[in-house]
Design an enzyme around this catalytic site. Structure first.
Site, PDB file in Angstrom:
ATOM      1  N   SER A   1       1.109  -0.898  -0.225  1.00  0.00           N
ATOM      2  CA  SER A   1      -0.291   0.311  -0.133  1.00  0.00           C
ATOM      3  C   SER A   1       1.253   1.467  -0.003  1.00  0.00           C
ATOM      4  O   SER A   1       1.928   1.559   0.434  1.00  0.00           O
ATOM      5  CB  SER A   1      -0.512   0.111   1.496  1.00  0.00           C
TER       6      SER A   1
ATOM      7  N   TYR B   1      -1.514  -1.128  11.294  1.00  0.00           N
ATOM      8  CA  TYR B   1      -1.482  -1.278   9.350  1.00  0.00           C
ATOM      9  C   TYR B   1      -0.583  -1.064   8.552  1.00  0.00           C
ATOM     10  O   TYR B   1       0.126  -2.208   8.119  1.00  0.00           O
ATOM     11  CB  TYR B   1      -3.728  -0.509   8.935  1.00  0.00           C
TER      12      TYR B   1
ATOM     13  N   LYS C   1       2.036  -3.678   6.568  1.00  0.00           N
ATOM     14  CA  LYS C   1       2.548  -4.124   5.004  1.00  0.00           C
ATOM     15  C   LYS C   1       4.169  -3.915   4.828  1.00  0.00           C
ATOM     16  O   LYS C   1       4.741  -4.159   4.313  1.00  0.00           O
ATOM     17  CB  LYS C   1       1.987  -2.858   4.245  1.00  0.00           C
TER      18      LYS C   1
END
Ligand code: UFG
Length: 333
Positions: free
Chosen positions: A124, A148, A152
């Site tokens: 991302s 989060y 990643k």
């Protein structure tokens, strides 16, 4: 040989499965329906006109992964599965570390055991943290500003380490910008479980009356209209980026990051105005406070994907807005 798609019933996963099947690829799909619905599996089959093997399975389960890898000859993995709600990850970091990191670890161990050495990972733009300038290219410094994002970035690190240790291993790290829109057929689109967090699903909920109004998070950013700027990309273009990456991992080795974006930045008000105009609908909204953690501007330099993968986004903002709404109208959401 088949391509294993983890999280294949989700928003980006389902659109990618359709394009893989249309391109004649043999796929095996797994999903635990945490943030997706069994109906998506049927829709992928219906839209593509092709069949495939589906497993309701959890990537964190060694037994589930072993079953899939022993029952199929997996050439490569396209790894979508993971939790993705930024605010929830701040409230429940362990849930994110356990699922996203633990699950990926289990997938990688199964790959290792079965000699599968190609992976395409759903990374991302969040790995750029708060970018100091825009547009963002793949050489920019990496950082995470929430759990989060940490998952990643850590998975990217894991894959860089795996590729360093095994020179035959190939990992494409696809850094998505902001996917919106839906398949042109209007039968499948973004259909999250629970209350959405992202701009387009919230706009849709306002238009269908499920939510009274949209709150625009801040109008005092140093951008042309004061609202945040993002690189919105049509989900079908994003799906096609995975086909290009599949070609790449089949011939190249090493861990390589690619921005998947359009290279164009649009503000929140641009999205509202375009959606209203192309769909002839009003979006009631108010201006609210800034949302913590939002960068003023984040859009990509997508040139590397074009040069190395031969891929670029083709669909514009009007089509993204039209297709997103068309799916909702068609499916009676
Ligand atoms: N926004 C609003 N109101 C809302 C929701 C969003 O104004 O109710 C604004 C946000 O402030 C932002 C823009 O709409 O400017 C887009 O917000 P999203 O939540 O849809 O997307 P983000 O850019 O925040 O997040 C996306 C992905 C994340 C990823 C992040 C960073 O959803 O997975 O980009 O790259 F981590």
């Amino acid at each position: 040989m088949a391509i294993l798609v983890t999280g294949g019933a989700g928003y980006i996963g389902s659109h990618t499965c359709i394009e893989l099947l249309k391109a004649g690829e043999d796929i095996v799909v797994m999903d635990n329906f945490y943030n997706s619905k069994p109906k998506a599996v049927e829709l992928i089959k219906e839209i593509s006109g092709k069949d495939f093997r589906f497993y309701e399975a959890d990537m964190c389960s060694e037994a589930d992964m072993e079953k899939i890898f022993s029952e199929n000859d997996i050439e490569a993995v396209i790894h979508f599965a993971g939790y993705k709600a930024v605010a929830e990850s701040v409230r429940e970091p362990l849930k994110y570390y356990k699922n996203n990191l633990g699950g990926t670890f289990t997938v990688l161990e199964a790959m290792k055991k079965h000699g599968c050495k190609k992976i395409i990972f759903s990374s991302s733009a969040t790995v750029y943290g708060m970018p100091e300038k825009v547009p963002v290219d793949e050489t920019f410094p990496l950082s995470a500003i929430n759990p989060y994002g940490e998952t990643k970035l850590t998975i990217e690190d894991m894959l860089r380490a795996v590729c360093k240790a095994d020179k035959d291993f190939s990992a494409a790290l696809l850094r998505y910008f902001n996917p919106i829109g839906a398949n042109e057929c209007g039968k499948i689109g973004e259909d999250p479980n629970g209350i959405p967090n992202n701009l387009m699903p919230i706009i849709i909920n306002v238009c269908t009356g499920k939510q009274e109004k949209l709150t625009v998070f801040g109008k005092d950013y140093p951008t042309p209209d004061g609202t945040c700027v993002r690189d919105y990309i049509h989900v079908v273009d994003l799906a096609l980026g995975h086909l290009a990456a599949l070609k790449y991992v089949r011939t190249e080795t090493g861990a390589e990051p690619f921005n998947l974006g359009t290279g164009k930045g649009y503000s929140v008000l641009d999205i509202i105005n375009t959606f209203e105009r192309v769909n002839d609908i009003k979006i009631p909204y108010v201006i609210g406070e800034r949302r913590p953690g939002d960068a003023a501007e984040c859009y990509s330099v997508p040139d590397k994907a074009y040069k190395k993968l031969g891929w670029k986004a083709e669909r514009g903002l009007e089509q993204m807005c039209r297709d997103a709404w068309n799916f909702v109208k068609n499916s009676g959401k």
